[in-house]
Design an enzyme around this catalytic site. Structure first.
Site, mmCIF file in Angstrom:
data_model
loop_
_atom_site.group_PDB
_atom_site.id
_atom_site.type_symbol
_atom_site.label_atom_id
_atom_site.label_comp_id
_atom_site.label_asym_id
_atom_site.label_seq_id
_atom_site.Cartn_x
_atom_site.Cartn_y
_atom_site.Cartn_z
ATOM 1 N N GLY A 79 0.817 -1.213 0.000
ATOM 2 C CA GLY A 79 0.000 0.000 0.000
ATOM 3 C C GLY A 79 0.850 1.263 0.000
ATOM 4 N N ARG A 143 1.102 -5.857 -4.903
ATOM 5 C CA ARG A 143 1.251 -6.744 -3.738
ATOM 6 C C ARG A 143 1.710 -8.145 -4.139
ATOM 7 N NH1 ARG A 143 -0.591 -4.429 0.818
ATOM 8 N NH2 ARG A 143 -2.175 -2.796 0.690
ATOM 9 N N ASP A 174 5.462 -7.913 5.333
ATOM 10 C CA ASP A 174 5.482 -9.046 4.397
ATOM 11 C C ASP A 174 6.517 -8.821 3.291
ATOM 12 O OD1 ASP A 174 3.600 -10.643 5.641
ATOM 13 O OD2 ASP A 174 1.910 -9.671 4.652
ATOM 14 N N LYS A 200 8.270 0.639 5.360
ATOM 15 C CA LYS A 200 7.147 1.461 4.891
ATOM 16 C C LYS A 200 5.837 0.927 5.440
ATOM 17 C CE LYS A 200 4.458 -0.064 2.446
ATOM 18 N NZ LYS A 200 3.529 -0.823 1.624
ATOM 19 N N THR A 201 4.933 1.706 5.825
ATOM 20 C CA THR A 201 3.508 1.412 5.988
ATOM 21 C C THR A 201 2.851 2.477 6.874
ATOM 22 O OG1 THR A 201 1.745 -0.079 6.646
ATOM 23 C CG2 THR A 201 3.740 -0.296 7.930
ATOM 24 N N ASP A 203 0.327 1.951 8.446
ATOM 25 C CA ASP A 203 -0.275 1.249 9.587
ATOM 26 C C ASP A 203 0.557 1.376 10.868
ATOM 27 O OD1 ASP A 203 -1.956 0.511 7.589
ATOM 28 O OD2 ASP A 203 -1.579 -1.639 7.707
ATOM 29 N N LYS A 240 -25.859 18.033 16.915
ATOM 30 C CA LYS A 240 -26.991 17.147 16.606
ATOM 31 C C LYS A 240 -26.594 15.777 16.049
ATOM 32 C CE LYS A 240 -27.779 19.353 12.116
ATOM 33 N NZ LYS A 240 -28.680 19.998 11.226
ATOM 34 N N ARG A 425 -3.217 8.154 2.385
ATOM 35 C CA ARG A 425 -2.042 7.360 2.009
ATOM 36 C C ARG A 425 -1.103 8.023 1.014
ATOM 37 N NH1 ARG A 425 -3.486 1.196 0.731
ATOM 38 N NH2 ARG A 425 -3.892 2.160 -1.276
HETATM 39 P P1 FBP Z 1 0.696 -2.010 3.585
HETATM 40 O O1 FBP Z 1 0.611 -2.939 4.747
HETATM 41 O O2 FBP Z 1 1.122 -2.648 2.342
HETATM 42 O O3 FBP Z 1 1.510 -0.787 3.910
HETATM 43 O O4 FBP Z 1 -0.774 -1.445 3.275
HETATM 44 C C1 FBP Z 1 -1.536 -0.967 4.304
HETATM 45 C C2 FBP Z 1 -2.917 -0.525 3.894
HETATM 46 O O5 FBP Z 1 -2.932 0.848 3.579
HETATM 47 C C3 FBP Z 1 -3.899 -0.853 5.016
HETATM 48 O O6 FBP Z 1 -3.981 0.197 5.943
HETATM 49 C C4 FBP Z 1 -5.173 -1.119 4.267
HETATM 50 O O7 FBP Z 1 -5.999 -2.008 4.974
HETATM 51 C C5 FBP Z 1 -4.690 -1.768 3.004
HETATM 52 O O8 FBP Z 1 -3.409 -1.244 2.758
HETATM 53 C C6 FBP Z 1 -5.580 -1.492 1.820
HETATM 54 O O9 FBP Z 1 -5.092 -2.217 0.741
HETATM 55 P P2 FBP Z 1 -5.459 -1.909 -0.776
HETATM 56 O O10 FBP Z 1 -4.654 -0.719 -1.178
HETATM 57 O O11 FBP Z 1 -4.988 -3.143 -1.474
HETATM 58 O O12 FBP Z 1 -6.918 -1.652 -0.848
#
Ligand code: FBP
Length: 549
Positions: A79, A143, A174, A200-201, A203, A240, A425
């Site tokens: 991602g 991926r 991964d 990278k991520t 998350d 509200k 992102r």
């Molecule tokens: P990575 O683990 O490859 O960094 O991706 C994280 C992420 O952004 C998650 O937060 C999200 O659930 C997922 O990718 C979404 O994946 P896609 O881009 O395949 O919809």
């Protein structure tokens, strides 16, 4: 008056870097002790036990002389995360300053592009057009998994064709596990290709004793924090609505916790706490109802709730259902296309345990379909596409109606749902991420130049000024443990979940009651790129709390 676009201006921002990285550093074996996970050694006989490396300022002009050019390949995997382009710029600048005839090749659309030999040379013009920009569009990402012998042989054939000395893989846990496997394969067969990873991520779950943060987390949290703050101000202005905001972050709740620390919502659900206390969806809804009722009694029929997208995988009943579905979907993958959409839920339910089947069929249909969607190539459920926030709101409405009938609730409940994911992102990296990523890129190049393989580039001491950051090389195998994947034990890089005994969560736990009861909202506003350093260059609250600041 003349106008200038921010994205154009940002191309000229000079990332701040550690002093050590200003010129070719010495790469030294560290004297720091690193406990090792012996069980991993059997999977990595050739690369297990590598030492930690530190990059040090080089004062000797002799060691800088007579380099020969280096050819390096780079790919982005998984991602998107803000700052990926700056990692590539850092790799490029370090290579060119090492030897101007060095070349950098970018594989197009991730590991898939490597296997298909889809590649472009990254020249100064290309790099300069993308400096400090968000996104991964310079070369794209995917991926594809690199894990089989045939994948490695194909990758090496491509690398040899381009006369690559090194391959740098920018990815999450991964992807870096795959980098470790490729490094191991090369070493085992005596291939000189050096393989280096970069963390990278968005998350934030690729961190550990050696990696303080994955890049992109800082920017992404700040983007979501701004949006949540805006919603909270709207909410407090109109008084509200209840806003239910799902936030990206596949498994771990780091992003949700950081956003909670930034914006002080009325409720933030942290998946790791739910799992630790074995709470069901019913428990979560009942606690939410308590807060809604309590606020209503105080005249506040409004509020904000943050929900991590990975929650579905942490609620015990859901976790069991997902595990069973994963198995059923994998075993029946070849015939699922023959089942009509109207029959698919019953078909799958027929293959689940009795308990999971009845739970599965009790879910709203749309959600059951979402849970049954194809997994990504790493076997992950696509949690971003599961509308857990809708399910929670539906269940909460029912619970509140029950309480109303018993005379326990008299308020108005009007709920709105949101999902903040993809909008964070690819945003323009914060100063922190721009500098961190650029430093990671330079570190990766220097590790490759010094002939190392099987390492992740790291930059440490991140709460201090960038000039004091410490670049390092961390053996990929050092971050691994054994996990069951597709029924077999495998060595993989360990994902870091929110530690509910850690300082960030403890701070949240201490304050959440006062946030639930009243109005403690913070409105962080947009990321600032220019202005006082205390505003523009700071990093996450998580990092600050982890460092006792
Ligand atoms: P990575 O683990 O490859 O960094 O991706 C994280 C992420 O952004 C998650 O937060 C999200 O659930 C997922 O990718 C979404 O994946 P896609 O881009 O395949 O919809």
């Amino acid at each position: 008056m003349s106008y200038i676009r921010l994205d154009n201006l940002r191309k000229h921002y000079t990332p701040q870097i550690p002093k050590v990285l200003e010129s070719l550093p010495r790469v030294e074996v560290s004297t720091n002790y690193a406990p090792i996970e012996e069980s991993v050694s059997a999977f990595f006989p050739a690369t297990f036990g590598l030492p930690l490396l530190e990059l040090k300022e080089n004062f000797s002009s002799e060691e800088l002389s007579a380099p020969s050019p280096l050819n390096v390949g780079v790919l982005l995997s998984g991602g998107q995360a803000p700052g990926g382009h700056n990692v590539i710029a850092g790799i490029f600048d370090a290579l060119k300053s090492y030897h101007p005839a060095s070349s950098l090749f970018g594989f197009l659309m991730g590991p898939g592009g490597l296997l298909k030999n889809q590649v472009r040379e990254l020249t100064a013009d290309v790099i300069n057009a993308y400096r400090n920009s968000g996104g991964f569009d310079m070369i794209g990402s995917d991926r594809t998994k690199l894990e089989k012998k045939e994948d490695f042989d194909t990758a090496l054939k491509v690398a040899h064709g381009l006369k690559l000395h090194a391959l740098i893989i920018i990815g999450g846990d991964d992807s870096n596990t795959n980098a470790a496997l490729l490094a191991e394969y090369c070493k085992a067969i005596g291939d000189p290709l050096r393989v280096i990873g970069c963390p990278k991520t968005i998350d934030g779950d690729l961190k550990n004793a050696w990696i303080e943060a994955s890049f992109g987390f800082d920017t992404c949290a700040k983007v979501y924090g701004e949006l949540i703050g805006n919603i909270q101000r709207d909410c407090y202005s109109s008084r509200k609505y209840w806003h239910f905001i799902k936030l990206m972050g596949r498994s771990a709740s780091h992003l949700t916790l950081e956003c909670a620390l930034m914006t002080q919502p009325n409720v933030a659900i942290i998946s790791e706490e739910i799992a630790a206390h074995n709470r069901s969806l019913g428990d979560i809804v009942s606690q939410l109802a308590d807060v809604v009722v309590m606020r209503s009694e105080r005249g506040m029929d409004f509020g904000s709730v943050l929900i991590p997208e990975g929650l579905v995988e942490f609620v015990p009943k859901m976790r069991l259902l997902i595990a069973e579905l994963n198995k059923v979907l994998a075993e029946n993958a070849h015939k699922l296309h023959l089942v009509k959409r109207t029959q698919i839920l019953n078909y799958l339910a027929g293959k689940l345990s009795e308990e999971s089947a009845s739970f599965f069929l009790s879910l709203p249909k749309e959600m059951a379909y979402q849970l049954s969607m194809e997994r990504d190539p790493h076997g992950n459920v696509q949690v971003s596409r599961i509308e857990i926030e809708e399910l929670i709101v539906t269940m909460l409405k029912k619970e509140l109606e029950k309480r109303r009938k018993k005379g326990e609730y008299k308020g108005n409940f009007s709920a709105l749902t949101h999902f903040f994911g993809y909008e964070g992102r690819c945003s323009m990296p914060s100063n922190f991420d721009a500098s961190y990523c650029y430093s990671l890129g330079r570190t990766a190049s220097y590790l490759a130049i010094a002939g190392h393989s099987g390492y992740m580039a790291a930059v440490r001491n991140l709460v201090n000024h960038p000039s004091e950051w410490q670049p390092a090389g961390i053996p990929l195998t050092l971050m691994m443990h054994l996990e069951e994947r597709k029924g077999a034990l495998k060595a993989v890089i360990k994902k870091s979940l929110v530690d509910i005994e850690g300082a960030p969560f403890r701070y949240f736990r201490k304050h959440r009651h006062e946030w639930a009861e009243g109005i403690s909202y913070h409105y962080p506003g947009p990321i600032q790129y220019f202005g006082p350093s205390a505003v523009c260059d700071n990093t996450t609250i998580t990092l600050r709390l982890e460092n006792h600041l």
